[in-house]
Design an enzyme around this catalytic site. Structure first.
Site, PDB file in Angstrom:
ATOM      1  N   GLU A 122      24.820  24.201  66.815  1.00 53.36           N
ATOM      2  CA  GLU A 122      24.713  22.595  67.071  1.00 53.36           C
ATOM      3  C   GLU A 122      24.490  22.350  68.298  1.00 53.36           C
ATOM      4  O   GLU A 122      23.701  21.642  69.409  1.00 53.36           O
ATOM      5  CB  GLU A 122      26.322  21.481  66.282  1.00 53.36           C
ATOM      6  N   HIS A 193      34.276  15.629  57.055  1.00 52.40           N
ATOM      7  CA  HIS A 193      33.018  14.863  57.002  1.00 52.40           C
ATOM      8  C   HIS A 193      33.564  13.607  56.896  1.00 52.40           C
ATOM      9  O   HIS A 193      32.652  13.041  55.539  1.00 52.40           O
ATOM     10  CB  HIS A 193      32.519  16.190  55.128  1.00 52.40           C
TER      11      HIS A 193
END
Lengths: 393, 457
Positions: A122, A193
């Protein structure tokens, strides 16, 4: 990122059908408020092109196509890639279409030089995007889940946010850079999530932070972020809406204004300010509340851009209604609602007839078994306005 | 057996349709998903595991031990006495005048360092970092770049800036954060940047520039793909061996390799990251050994040998632009003669004797001087004249920059976004109100260009 997380992501993407079944679990007949949102009927979506004139910011009279939110994001990306050669699209698993199918068929149309996979990093994805934007490209990158943006936090907070400021008169800036990330609860996303870290991005100036609520909005705001914004944009897509929210979306290239709120429903007695997924609950709660107390009318405002936010529209509304609630899914502590509530109390105190209320997720982590209790639901969004409307009467 | 045939086409495989770059159908792309590889044949001496295509089977169990490998050699052209040891090439690849110019640039860095370090000690500005011992890496590598190549720096590369034409005035304006500073007085001293010279502004967080540089290199490659008339450009990205321990180093090298970015990573391995010696920084063979792991062409070079640094950088630049482009890693070895910064006393963690030894034994400036003297293009008189004139010029710019006003107060609020937000406008108004109400508490406002007026709408 551990392999465990990665496999979880794949599981999450493969269990789309499951997402829907979770969302439509049979509702006991005793429930009046906490019933599932009927996305096929909610007035927040354009179920036919006939209602598009109700949103004057959308292009009128042209052709439209029925799209869900991920198709609209896909359409927005495709339109941007066609419009400007400088647009690049990359991230983890973007090439085959993305784990949520937002980038489907883009590589086959535009080639792997413009639409491609990156290694799982990322910080690398955002770092590379900064360098590309600094040299004039328009990188639209994807962080697979907002929960995994934290390795890129240094690049976002220390680098991208401060880029124009520290470059000073050298002229380099990150116009056209967009970081897309699916965010929010899905019913079974648990700790990694479900997160909605928007308020963390808002504490550091430099990015525009955008959360769309519908397919037509997603396309217009995304195109605005890529093609028009002179500042980098964090674009947070409520993943529970990817397939649930379906509406008619204008086919042509259009943009919607950033940093501008939208009044979804006018009202006189209370202002509810929200964005993204909770807006649907808010509207359902408002309908119930107005039925319970005939004669009251509640104004609903979609913030759309979380930062820099449209202070004028919100303050004008509260000056008219005298009451306000800010609703969001992310935690209430230090959340977006805190900033808005404090601003309202500072600048519209004499109009207020009740304390400004914040309604957000409880201050805990999203434990898998209790997701439905953690985020605000229709009942909580009904209960709070009802008590506020009672206040001072 | 058919191997995984991947094409790495660049311009030839793309076409334009309605002004938009499209892929040509039917061509296998480097980044296409690996699909349906050839079946394993019985009796094959290797297997097509997708994760390591060329690995052969072995029946000898051997753990590869880095300690058993030889360290990567350090390339040099001339020795510490200025004698040429690589006689296979003309060490110069440049005219005498150019070499003298490099020498003067190194001297300028070194003289400016002494003056600025002292000035910081006197409190004339807040901070400084010297480049002593590393002037050769900066100037030698910069000499191999074109002015259009893009540079990302860490902070100890003043020589790169000066070589590219960054003026002493610009440097001093930055140190004094006055109104002429390219960074509008916003960054700490030594955080230089110049759009005109294609050098992005230095930021303090270590290694963050490395993935950015990889991305910038990709953008340069795309510019050429879209318009072949654009001259080929690379990115040069500088960092120390300490910064290479950051996650961003890993991210960057991996992305640069997988996306074939035209970039040269230049690691200045000077033995120390503040107080941390390299022995505590890594256990492998320096930074260079890591390049191979990422599939990157790598070389280690003597950073005190400006000819070697330049020759390596010229070759690295050429290779970076070949074919579909690729990254190159250069590890330039040197010794940080100076303290880490003006906030550091390095004798708290290393012997003064060791530093003196390095200063005396080897140094990029004296090494080139010895070579120039042997060649008969330099002597004691020229040395004295050069030192005196550079010192005079640095002092002149120093004094001039110290007198220039600070940037307008308004610049504090600008450039956060392209446009001032309503919130920021309110902040400006508030600051103005407070200063107007308590003018004596803010008497320094007159040192800022435009004074209080700059805060008006």
């Amino acid at each position: 990122m551990s392999q465990g997380c990665r496999s979880l992501r794949i599981v999450a993407s493969r269990s789309r059908a499951a997402v829907r079944s979770y969302a439509s679990l049979a509702t006991p007949a005793t429930r009046k408020l906490n019933v599932p949102i009927d996305f096929g009927k909610t007035p927040l979506l354009h179920h036919s092109s006939k209602t598009i004139p109700q949103t004057p910011e959308l292009p009128q009279g042209g052709s439209t196509t029925r799209l869900n939110l991920c198709q609209a994001v896909n359409e927005g990306l495709r339109t941007a890639l066609r419009e400007d050669n400088k647009v690049l699209c990359f991230g983890e698993d973007v090439a085959f279409g993305g784990v949520f199918r937002c980038t489907v068929n883009l590589q086959s149309e535009f080639g792997p030089d413009r639409v491609f996979n990156t290694p799982i990093t990322e910080q690398g994805i955002v770092g590379a995007a900064i360098g590309m934007a600094a040299e004039g490209a328009k990188p639209v990158v994807e962080i697979q889940f907002a929960d995994y943006v934290f390795p890129a936090f240094d690049q976002i907070v220390n680098e991208a946010s401060k880029f124009r400021y520290r470059e000073g008169s050298t002229g380099a800036n990150l116009a056209g850079m967009v970081i897309r990330m699916p965010c929010g609860g899905v019913g079974h996303g648990a700790l990694y999530h479900t997160q909605s870290p928007e308020s963390l991005f808002c504490h550091v100036p430099g990015f525009k932070v955008v959360v769309p609520r519908s397919p037509s909005q997603a396309k217009g705001l995304l195109l605005s972020a890529i093609l028009e914004s002179k500042d980098p944009v964090i674009f947070m897509e409520p993943k529970i809406l990817y397939r649930a929210a379906v509406e008619e979306v204008p086919d042509e290239l259009y943009t919607l204004p950033l940093c501008k709120a939208e009044v979804l429903k006018p009202g006189a007695d209370l202002t509810i300010i929200s964005y993204g997924r909770p807006l649907y609950n808010c509207l359902a709660a408002i309908e119930a509340a107005e039925k319970t107390a005939p004669g009251t009318s509640i104004e609903l405002i979609d913030l759309r851009t979380i930062y820099p936010w449209d202070r004028e529209t919100i303050l004008n509304s509260v000056r008219k209604t005298g009451r306000a609630i800010v609703v969001h899914e992310s935690m209430v502590n230090y959340g977006v609602g805190s900033e808005i509530a404090a601003t309202i109390q500072e600048q519209a105190l004499l109009s207020l007839e009740a304390p400004v209320k914040r309604l957000g997720g409880f201050t805990t982590h999203t434990g898998l078994a209790w997701e439905k209790f953690i985020f605000p639901d229709i009942t909580s969004e009904f209960a709070v306005p009802t008590s506020i409307c009672d206040f001072g009467f | 057996m058919k191997s995984r045939a991947v094409l790495r086409p660049l311009a030839a495989s793309c076409r334009y349709k309605h002004g938009v770059l499209l892929r040509r159908s039917g061509i296998r792309w480097a980044s296409d998903t690996w699909s349906a590889g050839p079946a394993q044949k019985a009796g094959s001496d290797s297997v097509h595991f997708p994760g390591a295509l060329k690995s052969k089977f072995t029946s000898t169990m051997r753990f590869q031990n880095p300690a058993e490998e030889n360290a990567m050699p350090t390339y040099r052209i001339m020795d510490a006495d200025g004698n040429i040891v690589d006689t296979t090439r003309d060490p110069q690849s440049a005219s005498d005048d150019e070499i003298i110019q490099w020498y003067r640039t190194m001297l300028t860095v070194s003289i400016m360092d002494l003056i600025a370090f002292e000035a910081q000690r006197q409190g004339r500005f807040s901070f400084y970092m010297v480049s002593a011992g590393e002037e050769g890496i900066a100037v030698g590598s910069a000499s191999a770049l074109t002015p259009e190549d893009v540079c990302f720096l860490q902070y100890r590369e003043q020589g790169v800036l000066l070589h590219r034409g960054f003026t002493l005035k610009e440097m001093m304006s930055q140190l004094f954060s006055n109104k002429d500073d390219n960074g509008k007085g916003r960054n700490m001293p030594v955080h230089y940047g110049s759009g005109k010279h294609n050098v992005h502004t230095i930021s303090s967080p270590l290694a963050t520039q490395i993935p950015q540089a990889a991305g910038a290199a990709y953008a340069l490659k795309m510019q050429r793909l879209l318009n072949p008339n654009v001259p080929p450009r690379i990115v040069a990205c500088y960092f120390g061996e300490g910064a290479a321990s950051e996650g961003d180093f890993h991210a960057a090298l991996n992305i640069a390799a997988t996306k074939s970015c035209p970039i040269v990573f230049v690691c200045r391995n000077n033995g120390f990251a503040i107080s941390t010696a390299s022995i505590e920084q890594y256990k492998g063979d320096g930074i260079a050994s890591r390049g191979l792991g990422y599939g990157i062409d790598t070389i280690r070079v003597d950073g005190n040998d400006i000819f070697a640094v330049r020759a390596v950088m010229l070759e690295a630049r050429k290779r970076a632009l070949e074919g579909d482009c690729k990254p190159i890693l250069v590890e330039a070895m040197s010794y940080r003669v100076s303290h880490h910064s003006t906030s550091d006393d390095s004798f708290a963690y290393r012997a003064k004797r060791e530093v003196e030894e390095w200063k005396r034994r080897d140094n990029p400036i004296t090494r080139l001087r010895k070579w120039m003297e042997k060649k008969g293009i330099w002597d004691e008189d020229k040395e004295k004249e050069a030192r005196a004139s550079i010192r005079k010029e640095v002092l002149r710019e120093f004094s001039a920059a110290e007198k220039v006003k600070k940037p307008p107060v308004r610049a504090m609020f600008e450039d956060v976004y392209e446009e001032l937000t309503p919130e920021t406008r309110a902040h400006m108004k508030e600051l103005k109100r407070i200063i107007e109400k308590y003018p004596k508490e803010y008497s320094g406002i007159s040192e800022y260009e435009g004074g209080l007026k700059s805060l008006e709408e």
